[in-house]
Design an enzyme around this catalytic site. Structure first.
Site, mmCIF file in Angstrom:
data_model
loop_
_atom_site.group_PDB
_atom_site.id
_atom_site.type_symbol
_atom_site.label_atom_id
_atom_site.label_comp_id
_atom_site.label_asym_id
_atom_site.label_seq_id
_atom_site.Cartn_x
_atom_site.Cartn_y
_atom_site.Cartn_z
ATOM 1 C CD GLU A 142 -75.446 27.616 -95.259
ATOM 2 O OE1 GLU A 142 -75.587 28.407 -94.315
ATOM 3 O OE2 GLU A 142 -76.331 26.814 -95.605
ATOM 4 C CD GLU A 313 -75.460 22.515 -94.253
ATOM 5 O OE1 GLU A 313 -76.432 23.072 -93.707
ATOM 6 O OE2 GLU A 313 -74.297 22.928 -94.146
HETATM 7 C C1 GAL Z 1 -76.837 25.896 -92.508
HETATM 8 C C2 GAL Z 1 -75.397 25.764 -92.076
HETATM 9 C C3 GAL Z 1 -75.191 24.668 -91.073
HETATM 10 C C4 GAL Z 1 -76.262 24.718 -90.018
HETATM 11 C C5 GAL Z 1 -77.613 24.604 -90.681
HETATM 12 C C6 GAL Z 1 -78.757 24.573 -89.707
HETATM 13 O O1 GAL Z 1 -77.116 27.212 -92.867
HETATM 14 O O2 GAL Z 1 -74.549 25.525 -93.176
HETATM 15 O O3 GAL Z 1 -73.931 24.793 -90.471
HETATM 16 O O4 GAL Z 1 -76.153 25.909 -89.314
HETATM 17 O O5 GAL Z 1 -77.791 25.698 -91.531
HETATM 18 O O6 GAL Z 1 -79.989 24.465 -90.373
#
Ligand code: GAL
Length: 660
Positions: A142, A313
């Site tokens: 990110e 994610e």
């Molecule tokens: C994203 C990040 C992850 C984790 C996640 C939590 O922004 O890439 O490492 O922090 O959010 O929702």
């Protein structure tokens, strides 16, 4: 279409790994992302690598038949590295370095960090580049998260001066482009130029815009360094990065140009809470997310990905980082997963396998609870895995590309320019782009999100949210595309140097749409202006209202222009010239949908009035229908044997898929 998961072997006793891998596989997961925050375990002391644990964890995953997405660990430089090279820390607008103790504590312009990153990336890529279980790569994690794109360090300012030299060649050219004669801000050499911060009142807008452009280029340069290292040691394995939802602080098209796969991290409930939405909108979609939010991001990232995009994610349950963190309604994790596939995703990867009982994200759900039982999201992921098998078995075309007849032009510099030079405090570019997108989706249209320099042939309708800088070539491509073109207010209102065009807005567009914006005004959030469609189309006194902004349009120059709507005071609100439709304001949602429906019809497109809670997407020969609402939605005109899964009566949070 496949499922993945984010996994942190370093967070759990080694005795758990084998069972984790077995259960992932049994659940229907095929790929596992690892190691993006593991630098302190990979290199616990300078130059001494501990590969043992990582070798073993990759072997365990591979032996279970899982593919590994290997990450470079550069989002979290370890303490010893920061202590050796404090200049790695990014510097805030207040001139103070940001501290160690969380993540992303690095400056893209720091030469020490660039060198340290080259070293760790090379070590990881050399070690695992040809490992049979490693199928993909992710660079960093990110980029830009936690406001880390822009830094005001001496290193950044030094590189900014070089960047300016390359752009303007001479200091006179810069002075002219910026207009520094105003307030005696003229420079005699590039070395006199600092970062545009800490000034008494607002810093020069062209200076600020160039600083943002520079900072964005620094992200692309840093990512390119990592990609080149990975490609050299791991030929043939696609390289990805996980971008963020609706994140605009760097030009994602430029970064994605160096990648094979653009992926993004989808947290629909956190996003709803954190974005601009009004309190009643937040309440309405509290546990489902806004029906167009994930969808918009899918289309943004699909457009810039060479291979099918992924969700790297996927929110599996409540998150920890928004002001309030509701739990998704049962069924939403499944719905979100299918929505990604319907938009062309190649993979949906859940964050994370198991909720961590320690540290910052201990309140963030995973597919499993901290005591290792399958959570609601885990059960829904398993259901999706079964449904993927059904879809693939039923239709050889299920993995086909999405092809849309509608393009929405989306631009990162537009966001920076309007933020730097808003003229009305709430002129928020991503919001307006999203509102146009949402209106198209409410009409059942599939949308490609494209950059200003994209080829435009083959589209029937092109929608351009407020786009301040319109290159001449873009105006010409719009004109020769053969599509109906909708232009938002403020389009063509600035030159690339952030000046008013000599012929006034819409600048370069004047050659294809001969109107002249001679005055503008911004409107407070609680102020609206009635809009009335032209006779014959109007339903009464007012057909809707304008918000935020008004362009005052002079149409005298051309008889060919048709004023299709006016504000209450008689000024044109919507002007058409041939295939071009210029909207002089941002209208309320209902009026926007109504106008877009009519223009889509003129473009020869078939629309369906979906309202605000049902959404439709088409991929290959399949149509996917999603119910975000709280009432059952009944499909009409779909035969029983056309259904691949789901039923014609789609329950709230339900999904149905049929052969079209
Ligand atoms: C994203 C990040 C992850 C984790 C996640 C939590 O922004 O890439 O490492 O922090 O959010 O929702």
């Amino acid at each position: 279409m496949r499922l993945g998961v984010c996994y942190y072997p370093e967070h759990w006793p080694e005795s758990m790994w084998q069972d984790d891998a077995r259960r992932m596989k049994a659940l229907g997961i095929e790929q596992v992302r690892i190691a993006e925050f593991a630098w302190s375990r990979i290199e616990p002391t300078p130059g001494e690598y501990d590969w043992g644990w990582l070798d073993r964890s990759i072997d365990v995953l591979g032996a279970a038949g899982l593919q590994v997405v290997m990450c470079t660990p550069t989002a979290t430089p370890p303490k010893w590295l920061i202590d050796r090279h404090p200049d790695i820390l990014p510097v805030g607008a207040d001139g103070r370095p940001r501290a160690f103790g969380s993540r992303r504590h690095y400056d893209f312009s720091s030469p020490s960090y660039f060198a340290a990153s080259q070293k760790i990336c090379t070590a990881v890529a050399e070690r695992y580049g040809k490992h049979p279980a490693v199928a993909y790569w992710q660079t960093d994690n990110e980029f830009g998260c936690h406001h880390t794109v822009v830094s005001y360090s001496p290193a950044a300012v030094g590189r900014f001066r070089e960047w300016l030299k390359a752009r303007y060649q001479t200091i006179d050219a810069l002075n002219r482009a910026w207009g520094t004669v105003f307030w005696s801000m003229e420079y005699r050499s590039f070395d006199e130029i600092d970062a545009p911060v800490a000034t008494v009142t607002e810093a020069h807008p062209s200076h600020r815009l160039d600083y943002r452009r520079f900072a964005s280029d620094e992200v692309a340069r840093y990512n390119r360094m990592q990609v080149e290292i990975i490609r050299a040691h791991s030929p043939g394995r696609p390289v990805a990065h996980n971008f963020m939802q609706l994140f605009t602080e760097f030009d994602h098209y430029k970064v994605a140009a160096d990648l094979d796969v653009a992926t993004w991290d989808s947290y629909p409930l956190g996003a709803l809470e954190e974005q601009w939405f009004a309190p009643e909108v937040k309440a309405r979609w509290l546990r489902s997310g806004h029906p167009d939010f994930a969808s918009f991001n899918h289309d943004v990232y699909r457009g810039m990905s060479k291979l099918p995009f992924w969700v790297m994610e996927q929110q599996p349950g409540p998150v920890n980082w928004a002001l309030w963190n509701p739990a998704p309604l049962p069924g939403m994790v499944r719905l979100w997963s299918w929505e990604a596939f319907a938009h062309g995703a190649g993979c949906v990867s859940y964050f994370r396998w198991r909720q961590a009982p320690f540290a910052q994200e201990q309140m963030h759900a995973g597919l499993n609870t901290p005591d290792n039982r399958l959570d609601v999201g885990g059960n829904e992921a398993s259901q999706v895995a079964g449904e993927i098998r059904t879809v693939l078995a039923a239709n050889a075309d299920a993995d086909a590309a999405v092809r849309s007849k509608v393009a929405l032009v989306y631009d990162y510099e537009a966001k920076w320019l309007f933020e730097i030079h808003p003229q009305g405090a709430d002129f928020h570019y991503p919001r307006f782009a999203f509102e146009y997108y949402s209106a198209l989706r409410a009409l059942g249209l599939d949308v490609d999100v494209v950059p200003v320099d994209a080829p435009l042939d083959g589209y029937s309708l092109i929608v351009v949210p407020p786009l301040p800088v319109v290159p001449e070539a873009f105006a010409q491509r719009l004109a020769s595309s053969g599509a109906q073109v909708v232009l938002g207010p403020r389009t063509g209102s600035k030159t690339k140097d952030l000046q008013i065009p000599a012929n006034l807005p819409p600048g370069a567009l004047t050659s294809v749409l001969p109107l002249r914006v001679w005055r503008v005004e911004s409107m407070r959030p609680n102020v609206t202006e009635a809009v009335r469609l032209a006779d014959g189309e109007s339903a009464g006194e007012a057909d809707g209202f304008a918000r935020h902004w008004r362009d005052f349009i002079d149409t005298d120059a051309a008889q060919s222009l048709d004023v299709r709507a006016r504000f209450a005071d008689g000024h044109p609100a919507y002007v058409q010239g041939g295939a071009f439709h210029y909207l002089a304001s941002l209208f309320d949602d209902a009026l926007t949908v109504r106008l877009f429906a009519r223009i889509a019809q003129e473009a020869g497109l078939e629309t369906m009035p979906l309202g605000d809670s049902v959404r439709v997407s088409r991929r290959g020969a399949l149509t996917y229908v999603f119910n975000y609402g709280d009432e059952t939605h009944t499909l009409s005109g779909v035969a029983d044997d056309a259904l691949v899964f789901g039923s014609r009566a789609i329950e709230p949070q339900g999904v149905a898929v049929y052969r079209s």
